[in-house]
Design a protein around this motif. Structure first.
Motif, PDB file in Angstrom:
ATOM      1  N   LYS A 432       0.770  -1.271   0.098  1.00 42.14           N
ATOM      2  CA  LYS A 432      -0.146   0.017   0.105  1.00 42.14           C
ATOM      3  C   LYS A 432       0.799   1.192  -0.016  1.00 42.14           C
ATOM      4  CE  LYS A 432      -4.048   1.776   2.347  1.00 42.14           C
ATOM      5  NZ  LYS A 432      -5.189   1.567   3.352  1.00 42.14           N
ATOM      6  N   GLN A 437      -3.458  -0.211  -4.290  1.00 45.79           N
ATOM      7  CA  GLN A 437      -4.690   0.085  -3.491  1.00 45.79           C
ATOM      8  C   GLN A 437      -5.011  -1.475  -2.778  1.00 45.79           C
ATOM      9  OE1 GLN A 437      -7.825   1.618  -6.057  1.00 45.79           O
ATOM     10  NE2 GLN A 437      -6.408   2.323  -7.538  1.00 45.79           N
ATOM     11  N   ASN A 477      -1.241   1.737 -11.665  1.00 48.76           N
ATOM     12  CA  ASN A 477      -2.446   1.807 -11.020  1.00 48.76           C
ATOM     13  C   ASN A 477      -2.917   0.277 -10.784  1.00 48.76           C
ATOM     14  OD1 ASN A 477      -4.915   2.196  -9.735  1.00 48.76           O
ATOM     15  ND2 ASN A 477      -5.978   2.221 -11.574  1.00 48.76           N
ATOM     16  N   SER A 479      -3.803  -3.029  -7.937  1.00 42.31           N
ATOM     17  CA  SER A 479      -4.829  -3.116  -6.754  1.00 42.31           C
ATOM     18  C   SER A 479      -4.928  -4.619  -6.539  1.00 42.31           C
ATOM     19  CB  SER A 479      -6.309  -2.478  -7.069  1.00 42.31           C
ATOM     20  OG  SER A 479      -6.737  -3.205  -8.253  1.00 42.31           O
ATOM     21  N   SER A 499      -4.276  -5.458 -11.502  1.00 42.68           N
ATOM     22  CA  SER A 499      -5.702  -5.815 -10.861  1.00 42.68           C
ATOM     23  C   SER A 499      -5.962  -7.169 -10.685  1.00 42.68           C
ATOM     24  CB  SER A 499      -6.831  -5.115 -11.569  1.00 42.68           C
ATOM     25  OG  SER A 499      -7.994  -5.435 -10.426  1.00 42.68           O
TER      26      SER A 499
END
Length: 569
Positions: A432, A437, A477, A479, A499
């Motif tokens: 994190k 995320q 990005n 997560s 992701s």
């Protein structure tokens, strides 16, 4: 009785001949010195002598680190550079009986996502430090000593040999076996006979403080000194987070020029963990040592602090919590042991039958603790500490399921359940901070213990040795969902715009560079409760109270050199 004593407990003058594989060293001064010390300490115990009489406590000087900030990264980088001049010493004389585990503690899995045992994790961490510290130079081999006991020696050697030393060269590893000492029957230090064999003296372990006399008498310290080493790092057997803290702590030792550096965590007042304290005597003597929690509060009250051990405005005691991990500067350490013969100040803790203190409930023996080494140091010695955040540095595994479930709410369980979950928590928080995320954890109860359940994230030490290294391998990005499992088993694995909702295992050879991204979604691994009384389940699962049901996963392995792209649409 002389022969059985010498043969069974080894109270002979210590040998100074080092042996590569293992060495067994005896009590300094032999049986005569042991009994003399015992008589003195037993007399003090009967008289109720206060070992801190005349001493005034105060808060010592040390360094407090906040994970991930500029200061932390500076110390971490300094520690990695310094690691090539370090040797590591693991104190591993104990079995896992207290945990409800029949093997040696270092063979326990630190976490069950990959099944990596504590000893493997420690060795791979040392090898990762070895490689990073020697980058661009000829590779130094960091020495690794394991202190064993009669209970653990054979099984530790078997664990190493059957796993090819987990990638470490066998010549880097030395086993030093700790001998037991004679038990005492009464206040006159008469020796207790073994109830199973009346022709032998009853013996018990002497404590992990023996590691200092073993290192001194074996001659290995001189070998290290002559090889140009500067630091000796001591650690204990079941803290899966420790090596996250070692680089920055070693950097503190190097930068601050500490001769003794105790790793510590913030400590709540009266918490059942020793506090690192400066003690100053009325005659001018001064020392910085660990004071056990049950001694610290009365000591403060007797020294002009009417409230005793209380929290400061930070919400923690000003006396940091000792976690029994030490970094010593080798030169001064050798000089001190040359004066003391490696002996550490002992104590005795007899259980008396009644208030007259004339008879014991059972035999006792002298004991010593590794962290008491600074007691004999002069006031000029540079003794400090490094405080790390608990989530990052300290999650020992020592309590069985039943005992852990009885721990008052809000206090640490220190069990196999909490120890494994703490690894996932730390790794999730680090990801994190590196830009991932990461959702908040959920609370679940296993073996009667309520724990935070984070995404099950693990990586090999060579992938994420330092925070700077991890940040360099995460971009875009990214997560991960709370129910996910991510295992990184490679060095050059770079994560960009990933992701993850499910289970993903990436394994790569050292000369394979893998870029991981895209959207990965599958049914993943579910967590299923396990009853610690269910004998149909393996011990390693029963003591945790949970197991993973590997419903579905994506697993990719890259065993050839080259550059590879893993990206799910």
């Amino acid at each position: 009785m002389a022969n059985p004593i010498c043969l069974t407990i080894g109270l002979l003058p210590a040998s100074t001949t080092p042996r590569r594989k293992h060495s067994s060293i005896s009590y300094p001064g032999g049986l005569v010195a042991y009994i003399k010390n015992a008589k003195r300490l037993l007399a003090d115990s009967k008289a109720g002598t206060n070992p801190f009489d005349g001493f005034t406590p105060s808060v010592p000087t040390g360094e407090t680190l906040a994970f991930g900030d500029e200061n932390f990264i500076k110390f971490e980088e300094a520690g990695v550079r310094e690691a090539k001049r370090a040797a590591f010493v693991l104190v591993a004389g104990g079995l896992g009986e207290r945990l409800g585990y029949n093997g040696i503690k270092v063979a326990l899995p630190a976490e069950t996502t990959t099944g990596t045992c504590f000893l493997q994790h420690y060795i791979e961490s040392i090898l990762a430090l070895q490689e990073a510290s020697s980058e661009g130079e000829s590779k130094a081999q960091i020495p690794f000593v394991i202190m064993t006991s009669d209970d653990t020696h054979g099984r530790t050697l078997e664990l190493l040999e059957s796993n090819s030393y987990f990638g470490m060269k066998s010549t880097q590893v030395t086993l030093l076996k700790q001998e037991k000492v004679a038990c005492l029957d009464d206040n006159d230090a008469r020796l207790a006979l073994d109830p199973k064999n009346r022709y032998r003296i009853q013996t018990k372990p002497h404590g992990h403080g023996d590691v200092h006399s073993l290192l001194h008498s074996s001659g290995i310290l001189k070998v290290w000194h002559d090889a140009g080493l500067k630091w000796v790092l001591f650690f204990q057997d079941t803290n899966g987070l420790l090596f996250k803290a070692i680089p920055s702590a070693l950097g503190v030792s190097s930068t601050k020029q500490y001769q003794v550096n105790s790793l510590a965590v913030p400590r709540k007042a009266k918490e059942a963990i020793g506090g690192i304290t400066r003690l100053t005597h009325s005659d001018g003597r001064s020392m910085v040592i660990n004071v056990e929690y049950n001694q610290l509060d009365p000591l403060l009250r007797a020294s002009g602090y009417p409230d005793g051990d209380v929290n400061s405005e930070t919400g923690f005691s000003p006396f940091p919590g000792n976690i029994n991990q030490l970094i010593l500067e080798l030169g001064p350490y050798m000089e001190e042991l040359a004066k003391t013969g490696g002996a550490i100040q002992e104590f005795v803790n007899p259980k008396y039958k009644d208030a007259s203190k004339t008879a014991f409930k059972s035999s006792t023996r002298l004991e010593c603790m590794m962290q008491d080494y600074p007691k004999t140091l002069p006031p000029t010695a540079r003794v400090g500490f490094t405080v790390m955040e608990t989530w990052f540095a300290y999650a020992p595994v020592k309590n069985n399921a039943e005992d852990a479930a009885k721990v008052p709410k809000g206090n640490p369980y220190h069990s196999a359940t909490s120890g494994e979950m703490a690894i996932y928590r730390a790794n999730s928080i680090i990801l994190k901070k590196a830009g991932f995320q990461v959702p908040d954890p959920v609370l679940q109860v296993f073996n009667g213990q309520e724990v935070e359940v984070w995404p099950r994230v693990t990586w090999k030490p060579k992938w994420g040795l330092t925070f700077s290294l991890i940040k360099s391998k995460v971009s875009g990005n990214c997560s991960i969902s709370q129910r996910s499992t991510l295992a990184i088993k490679g060095q050059k694995v770079f994560i960009e715009n990933l992701s993850l909702d499910g289970a993903l295992i990436i394994e790569s050879a050292n000369d394979a560079e893998v870029n991981v991204g895209g959207s990965v979604q599958n049914k993943g691994w579910t967590i299923e409760p396990v009853d610690y009384k269910d004998s149909s389940e393996p011990e390693v699962l029963r003591i945790r109270g949970f197991k993973f049901n590997k419903v579905e996963q994506v697993e990719e392995k890259y065993s050839e050199p080259g550059k590879f792209q893993f990206k799910k649409a």
